[in-house]
Write an enzyme that holds these catalytic residues in place. Structure first.
Site, PDB file in Angstrom:
ATOM      1  CD  GLU A  34      -2.482   1.864   0.499  1.00  0.00           C
ATOM      2  OE1 GLU A  34      -3.254   1.105  -0.108  1.00  0.00           O
ATOM      3  OE2 GLU A  34      -2.372   3.082   0.251  1.00  0.00           O
ATOM      4  CD  GLN A  35      -0.801   5.601  -3.372  1.00  0.00           C
ATOM      5  OE1 GLN A  35      -0.004   5.729  -4.290  1.00  0.00           O
ATOM      6  NE2 GLN A  35      -2.000   6.149  -3.394  1.00  0.00           N
ATOM      7  NE  ARG A 108     -13.565   4.959   1.315  1.00  0.00           N
ATOM      8  CZ  ARG A 108     -13.871   4.418   0.143  1.00  0.00           C
ATOM      9  NH1 ARG A 108     -15.094   4.489  -0.295  1.00  0.00           N
ATOM     10  NH2 ARG A 108     -12.954   3.835  -0.601  1.00  0.00           N
ATOM     11  CE1 TYR A 213     -24.578   6.116   4.372  1.00  0.00           C
ATOM     12  CE2 TYR A 213     -25.492   6.905   2.313  1.00  0.00           C
ATOM     13  CZ  TYR A 213     -24.454   6.328   3.012  1.00  0.00           C
ATOM     14  OH  TYR A 213     -23.302   5.964   2.359  1.00  0.00           O
ATOM     15  CG  ASP A 292     -13.081   2.147  -7.933  1.00  0.00           C
ATOM     16  OD1 ASP A 292     -14.102   1.457  -8.117  1.00  0.00           O
ATOM     17  OD2 ASP A 292     -13.097   3.231  -7.309  1.00  0.00           O
TER      18      ASP A 292
HETATM   19  C1  LIG Z   1     -18.540  10.051  -3.402  1.00  0.00           C
HETATM   20  C2  LIG Z   1     -18.456   8.536  -3.472  1.00  0.00           C
HETATM   21  C3  LIG Z   1     -19.354   7.745  -2.758  1.00  0.00           C
HETATM   22  C4  LIG Z   1     -19.290   6.342  -2.835  1.00  0.00           C
HETATM   23  N1  LIG Z   1     -20.192   5.577  -2.151  1.00  0.00           N
HETATM   24  C5  LIG Z   1     -20.145   4.223  -2.264  1.00  0.00           C
HETATM   25  C6  LIG Z   1     -21.093   3.386  -1.575  1.00  0.00           C
HETATM   26  O1  LIG Z   1     -21.974   3.856  -0.847  1.00  0.00           O
HETATM   27  N2  LIG Z   1     -20.996   2.027  -1.722  1.00  0.00           N
HETATM   28  C7  LIG Z   1     -20.040   1.460  -2.518  1.00  0.00           C
HETATM   29  O2  LIG Z   1     -19.991   0.230  -2.644  1.00  0.00           O
HETATM   30  N3  LIG Z   1     -19.128   2.221  -3.189  1.00  0.00           N
HETATM   31  C8  LIG Z   1     -19.157   3.578  -3.067  1.00  0.00           C
HETATM   32  N4  LIG Z   1     -18.247   4.337  -3.730  1.00  0.00           N
HETATM   33  C9  LIG Z   1     -17.226   3.681  -4.563  1.00  0.00           C
HETATM   34  C10 LIG Z   1     -16.062   3.142  -3.747  1.00  0.00           C
HETATM   35  O3  LIG Z   1     -15.506   4.153  -2.949  1.00  0.00           O
HETATM   36  C11 LIG Z   1     -14.978   2.558  -4.671  1.00  0.00           C
HETATM   37  O4  LIG Z   1     -15.569   1.832  -5.705  1.00  0.00           O
HETATM   38  C12 LIG Z   1     -14.055   1.616  -3.883  1.00  0.00           C
HETATM   39  O5  LIG Z   1     -13.313   2.338  -2.934  1.00  0.00           O
HETATM   40  C13 LIG Z   1     -13.119   0.856  -4.826  1.00  0.00           C
HETATM   41  O6  LIG Z   1     -12.292  -0.006  -4.081  1.00  0.00           O
HETATM   42  P1  LIG Z   1     -10.844  -0.370  -4.626  1.00  0.00           P
HETATM   43  O7  LIG Z   1     -10.238  -1.283  -3.617  1.00  0.00           O
HETATM   44  O8  LIG Z   1     -10.906  -0.796  -6.027  1.00  0.00           O
HETATM   45  O9  LIG Z   1     -10.056   1.015  -4.622  1.00  0.00           O
HETATM   46  P2  LIG Z   1      -9.707   1.938  -3.382  1.00  0.00           P
HETATM   47  O10 LIG Z   1     -10.593   1.666  -2.234  1.00  0.00           O
HETATM   48  O11 LIG Z   1      -9.614   3.314  -3.926  1.00  0.00           O
HETATM   49  O12 LIG Z   1      -8.259   1.450  -2.943  1.00  0.00           O
HETATM   50  C14 LIG Z   1      -7.114   1.595  -3.745  1.00  0.00           C
HETATM   51  C15 LIG Z   1      -5.898   1.532  -2.824  1.00  0.00           C
HETATM   52  O13 LIG Z   1      -4.717   1.416  -3.627  1.00  0.00           O
HETATM   53  C16 LIG Z   1      -3.726   2.296  -3.111  1.00  0.00           C
HETATM   54  N5  LIG Z   1      -2.823   2.616  -4.227  1.00  0.00           N
HETATM   55  C17 LIG Z   1      -3.091   3.388  -5.309  1.00  0.00           C
HETATM   56  N6  LIG Z   1      -2.022   3.434  -6.130  1.00  0.00           N
HETATM   57  C18 LIG Z   1      -1.046   2.662  -5.554  1.00  0.00           C
HETATM   58  C19 LIG Z   1       0.290   2.310  -5.925  1.00  0.00           C
HETATM   59  N7  LIG Z   1       0.850   2.750  -7.075  1.00  0.00           N
HETATM   60  N8  LIG Z   1       1.011   1.502  -5.103  1.00  0.00           N
HETATM   61  C20 LIG Z   1       0.447   1.033  -3.935  1.00  0.00           C
HETATM   62  N9  LIG Z   1      -0.817   1.350  -3.525  1.00  0.00           N
HETATM   63  C21 LIG Z   1      -1.556   2.139  -4.342  1.00  0.00           C
HETATM   64  C22 LIG Z   1      -4.532   3.485  -2.597  1.00  0.00           C
HETATM   65  O14 LIG Z   1      -3.795   4.262  -1.670  1.00  0.00           O
HETATM   66  C23 LIG Z   1      -5.732   2.778  -1.967  1.00  0.00           C
HETATM   67  O15 LIG Z   1      -5.486   2.397  -0.637  1.00  0.00           O
HETATM   68  C24 LIG Z   1     -18.292   5.732  -3.658  1.00  0.00           C
HETATM   69  C25 LIG Z   1     -17.385   6.530  -4.356  1.00  0.00           C
HETATM   70  C26 LIG Z   1     -17.477   7.913  -4.285  1.00  0.00           C
HETATM   71  C27 LIG Z   1     -16.515   8.751  -5.080  1.00  0.00           C
END
Ligand SMILES: Cc1cc2nc3c(=O)[nH]c(=O)nc-3n(C[C@H](O)[C@H](O)[C@H](O)COP(=O)(O)OP(=O)(O)OC[C@H]3O[C@@H](n4cnc5c(N)ncnc54)[C@H](O)[C@@H]3O)c2cc1C
Length: 376
Positions: A34-35, A108, A213, A292
């Site tokens: 993790e960065q 969150r 909410y 994502d």
């Molecule tokens: C306003 C808003 C509201 C939302 N509400 C909801 C909701 O109610 N319910 C829901 O299911 N989703 C919701 N989402 C979507 C949700 O936040 C994302 O889809 C989710 O966080 C994706 O998870 P992830 O693990 O793919 O990425 P992330 O949770 O973004 O995690 C990515 C991780 O990778 C790390 N990283 C990035 N680049 C590097 C690198 N080069 N080297 C090492 N580490 C790195 C980051 O620091 C981070 O910790 C919402 C989004 C937004 C913008």
């Protein structure tokens, strides 16, 4: 004899931690890079759909999340001015029975901490920002800013919407800026000075909306998130701040509940809303993407993190019993098992019509990532 698989996961967000927990459950050795130098408690709410709760239950997190989260009677949808109910998506016990798990509203930070508690500390390396990946006959070599390196049999890029792993595998490609922004914050409900609000309501305006909410079981903390047009703001970050006076102005004339919440909120974060077209591929050899990194979406269905959590369960099933020679095939199977569903959710979310009128929700909430058939 076949050698046990070692997996490096890039990113300790929702998908990375869920994957680490799910893979360890199947006996796979994982290290998460993790960065960030430390985990921070981001001020945001998150809806944990029944489909995610089925995954989280198997990871041993259901009791903790029920204790820490709010259990809403419904996700109501109301007109911004008249308050007329457009569609009330009732959750509670009947929906829990129908979909096989509760629908919870959480902070969150609480969901993230729960996921982190399912992964031993020694499996997580903070302060490691991935900058390079090299697939060799001996495994995948990871390079980090600052010069550290590591080798694993296979790599999962769970590094979010700005994924470095995606850029390394398939080249950099711009995100789709929707021309809309979101304000969001959490704050103590005591600031409402006795004004009451619904459990969970999306207030639908003409070109904007706000979702409000509770995120705590005792209704002690409130969250809201908006969406409104603003074409020239392009900062997509959890830390950018917004101006609360501009926000209040943008929602003038909305129902009294909305005005009371915005009057009480001390400050806000501001976020440019982005998504991406479905990628042609998520997987290249012994490296795959998840969450994502490969299917970012607008937040209008509250399914972004939920999809990353579902990915984790399906990926762990594809990797079950696989040795290092089988990883590439397992990753292809994972992609084939998940892409139709995540693409459909990305596309549906983009239309911002979810629950606006009577909506068939079974295909989203009834999905069970532990039992859904896998692609061949
Ligand atoms: C306003 C808003 C509201 C939302 N509400 C909801 C909701 O109610 N319910 C829901 O299911 N989703 C919701 N989402 C979507 C949700 O936040 C994302 O889809 C989710 O966080 C994706 O998870 P992830 O693990 O793919 O990425 P992330 O949770 O973004 O995690 C990515 C991780 O990778 C790390 N990283 C990035 N680049 C590097 C690198 N080069 N080297 C090492 N580490 C790195 C980051 O620091 C981070 O910790 C919402 C989004 C937004 C913008």
């Amino acid at each position: 004899m076949a050698r046990a698989l070692s997996i490096a996961i890039v990113g300790a967000g929702m998908g990375g931690l869920a994957s680490a927990a799910a893979l360890r459950r199947g006996g796979i050795a994982v290290t998460v890079y993790e960065q960030a130098a430390q985990f921070t408690r981001l001020g945001a709410g998150i809806q944990i759909g029944c489909n995610a709760m089925k995954v989280l239950r198997e990871l041993g997190l259901e009791a903790k999340l029920r204790r820490q989260s709010f259990y809403p009677r419904s996700w109501n949808n109301r007109d911004w001015r008249t308050g007329e109910v457009k569609f009330d998506m009732v959750f509670g016990e009947a929906a829990e029975r129908k979909f096989g798990a509760p629908y919870l509203l959480a902070h969150r930070g609480d969901l993230h901490a729960a996921l982190a508690s399912a992964v031993p500390e020694e499996c997580i390396r903070l302060g490691h920002r991935l900058v390079g990946l090299d697939q060799t006959s001996d495994g995948v070599r990871l390079s980090f800013a600052g010069g550290a390196t590591a080798v694993a049999d296979a790599v999962i890029g769970a590094d979010g919407v700005h994924s470095a792993v995606k850029d390394i595998l398939f080249g950099a490609s711009p995100l789709n800026f929707t021309g809309r922004i979101a304000y969001r914050t959490t704050f103590p409900a005591a600031r409402l000075n006795g004004h009451t609000i619904d459990d969970c309501t999306k207030w639908w305006g003409e070109d904007r909306h706000i979702v409000i909410y509770y995120v705590k079981p005792d209704r002690s903390e409130v969250y809201f998130v908006t969406s409104q047009p603003e074409s020239d703001f392009r900062i997509e970050s959890w830390s950018a701040k917004g101006d609360v006076r501009e926000l209040r102005k943008a929602f003038e004339g909305f129902d009294r509940q909305v005005e009371n919440v915005l009057a009480a909120c001390p400050d806000v974060h501001k976020w440019a809303l982005v998504d991406r077209e479905s990628l042609d591929r998520w997987t290249d050899g012994n490296v795959t993407l998840l969450g994502d990194a490969c299917h970012p979406m607008t937040p209008y269905m509250a399914q972004g993190a939920v999809m990353a959590i579902e990915d984790a369960a399906v990926l762990s099933r594809c990797l079950d019993g696989v040795d290092r020679d089988g990883a590439a095939n397992a990753f292809r199977r994972f992609e084939a098992s998940r892409k139709d569903r995540t693409t459909r959710i990305q596309q549906t979310s983009r239309t911002n019509t979810w629950l606006k009128d009577k909506t068939d929700t079974d295909w989203v909430y009834a999905y069970d990532a532990w039992t859904v058939p896998l692609a061949a």
